[in-house]
Design an enzyme around this catalytic site. Structure first.
Site, PDB file in Angstrom:
ATOM      1  N   GLU A   9       7.533 -11.034  -8.614  1.00 27.99           N
ATOM      2  CA  GLU A   9       7.969 -11.844  -7.455  1.00 27.99           C
ATOM      3  C   GLU A   9       6.922 -12.894  -7.082  1.00 27.99           C
ATOM      4  OE1 GLU A   9       6.634  -8.949  -7.343  1.00 27.99           O
ATOM      5  OE2 GLU A   9       5.486  -8.664  -5.501  1.00 27.99           O
TER       6      GLU A   9
ATOM      7  N   GLU B 153       0.863  -1.180   0.000  1.00 25.10           N
ATOM      8  CA  GLU B 153       0.000   0.000   0.000  1.00 25.10           C
ATOM      9  C   GLU B 153       0.903   1.234   0.000  1.00 25.10           C
ATOM     10  OE1 GLU B 153      -3.203  -0.446  -0.514  1.00 25.10           O
ATOM     11  OE2 GLU B 153      -3.299   1.733  -0.647  1.00 25.10           O
TER      12      GLU B 153
ATOM     13  N   HIS C 206       3.420  -8.032 -10.514  1.00 23.21           N
ATOM     14  CA  HIS C 206       4.256  -8.616  -9.451  1.00 23.21           C
ATOM     15  C   HIS C 206       5.087  -9.793  -9.949  1.00 23.21           C
ATOM     16  CE1 HIS C 206       2.389  -6.563  -5.941  1.00 23.21           C
ATOM     17  NE2 HIS C 206       1.340  -6.488  -6.739  1.00 23.21           N
TER      18      HIS C 206
ATOM     19  N   CYS D 197       4.462  -2.392  -8.460  1.00 29.03           N
ATOM     20  CA  CYS D 197       3.110  -1.996  -8.050  1.00 29.03           C
ATOM     21  C   CYS D 197       3.138  -0.760  -7.131  1.00 29.03           C
ATOM     22  CB  CYS D 197       2.421  -3.198  -7.416  1.00 29.03           C
ATOM     23  SG  CYS D 197       0.641  -3.087  -7.485  1.00 29.03           S
TER      24      CYS D 197
HETATM   25  N1  GLN Z   1      -3.305  -0.444  -4.678  1.00 27.42           N
HETATM   26  C1  GLN Z   1      -2.011  -0.268  -4.088  1.00 27.42           C
HETATM   27  C2  GLN Z   1      -1.647   1.198  -3.947  1.00 27.42           C
HETATM   28  O1  GLN Z   1      -2.303   2.035  -4.484  1.00 27.42           O
HETATM   29  C3  GLN Z   1      -0.947  -0.983  -4.891  1.00 27.42           C
HETATM   30  C4  GLN Z   1      -1.259  -2.453  -4.944  1.00 27.42           C
HETATM   31  C5  GLN Z   1      -0.060  -3.346  -4.924  1.00 27.42           C
HETATM   32  O2  GLN Z   1       1.071  -2.949  -4.626  1.00 27.42           O
HETATM   33  N2  GLN Z   1      -0.318  -4.615  -5.141  1.00 27.42           N
HETATM   34  O3  GLN Z   1      -0.707   1.526  -3.277  1.00 27.42           O
END
Ligand code: GLN
Length: 189
Positions: free
Chosen positions: A171, A48, A169, A79
């Site tokens: 990983e 997040e 991802h 991400c």
């Molecule tokens: N939705 C997350 C964000 O906005 C990112 C999602 C993720 O890293 N899998 O930070």
């Protein structure tokens, strides 16, 4: 080769496993003292971005890490890591490190497509099984940056010099080629 993996929040262990399978030494970074001069590259994992940004600031890591990336320390963001690197977010007023000239949309695939898996063609790598989890996409790729993969016309992997970022991802799959690509970048840096 020593790679620091940010372990404040999110999917960091999987990066460790992937990089160690490829022969790299890894260290988890949770505090300022863990972020040392001896690192050849760093990984910003998924999770997040708002929480990660807050924790980076609280731990006094934010400014030194931004300066190191701006100074050329190789970085791989996945991400949330892509969100931290972007210099503009189209649906969020925050900007974190802002070292990568891309406009990123958070949670871009909406609720229905919150998480999905798809086969991509990644430049320099080929066909790649990509896992997306509440992923962002890249709306605009700015000067000096290159899109390496797209889904439905939106970039989902990008590189600029020693910065590599994916909306998906790598990983979370057994396919180590994107981590190997990053280690090649580290070697070349
Ligand atoms: N939705 C997350 C964000 O906005 C990112 C999602 C993720 O890293 N899998 O930070």
């Amino acid at each position: 080769m020593k790679i620091g993996i940010f372990a404040l929040q999110g999917a960091f262990l999987e990066h460790r496993i992937a990089l160690e399978k490829l022969g790299a030494e890894t260290v988890e970074i949770r505090r300022r003292t863990h972020f040392s001069d001896g690192l050849d590259g760093i990984v910003l994992p998924g999770g997040e971005s708002t929480v990660q940004g807050k924790l980076l600031r609280e731990e006094g890591l934010f400014d030194p890490v931004r300066a190191a990336i701006a100074g050329g320390l190789p970085v791989f963001g996945t991400c949330a890591g892509l969100i931290l690197l972007a210099d503009r977010l189209s649906n969020d007023r925050n900007v974190y490190f802002g070292t990568l000239p891309v406009t990123v949309k958070r949670n871009a695939y909406g609720r229905q497509l919150g998480s999905f898996r798809t086969d991509l063609t990644v430049k320099g790598i080929g066909n790649y099984p990509a896992v997306f989890i509440r992923a962002p996409y890249i709306e605009e790729v700015g000067q000096g940056a290159e899109a390496l993969a797209e889904v439905a016309g939106k970039a989902v992997a990008v590189r600029k010099d020693s910065q590599l970022a994916t909306a998906f991802h790598p990983e979370l799959t057994d396919d180590l080629r994107i981590h190997a690509y990053f280690l090649d970048m580290v070697r070349d840096a």
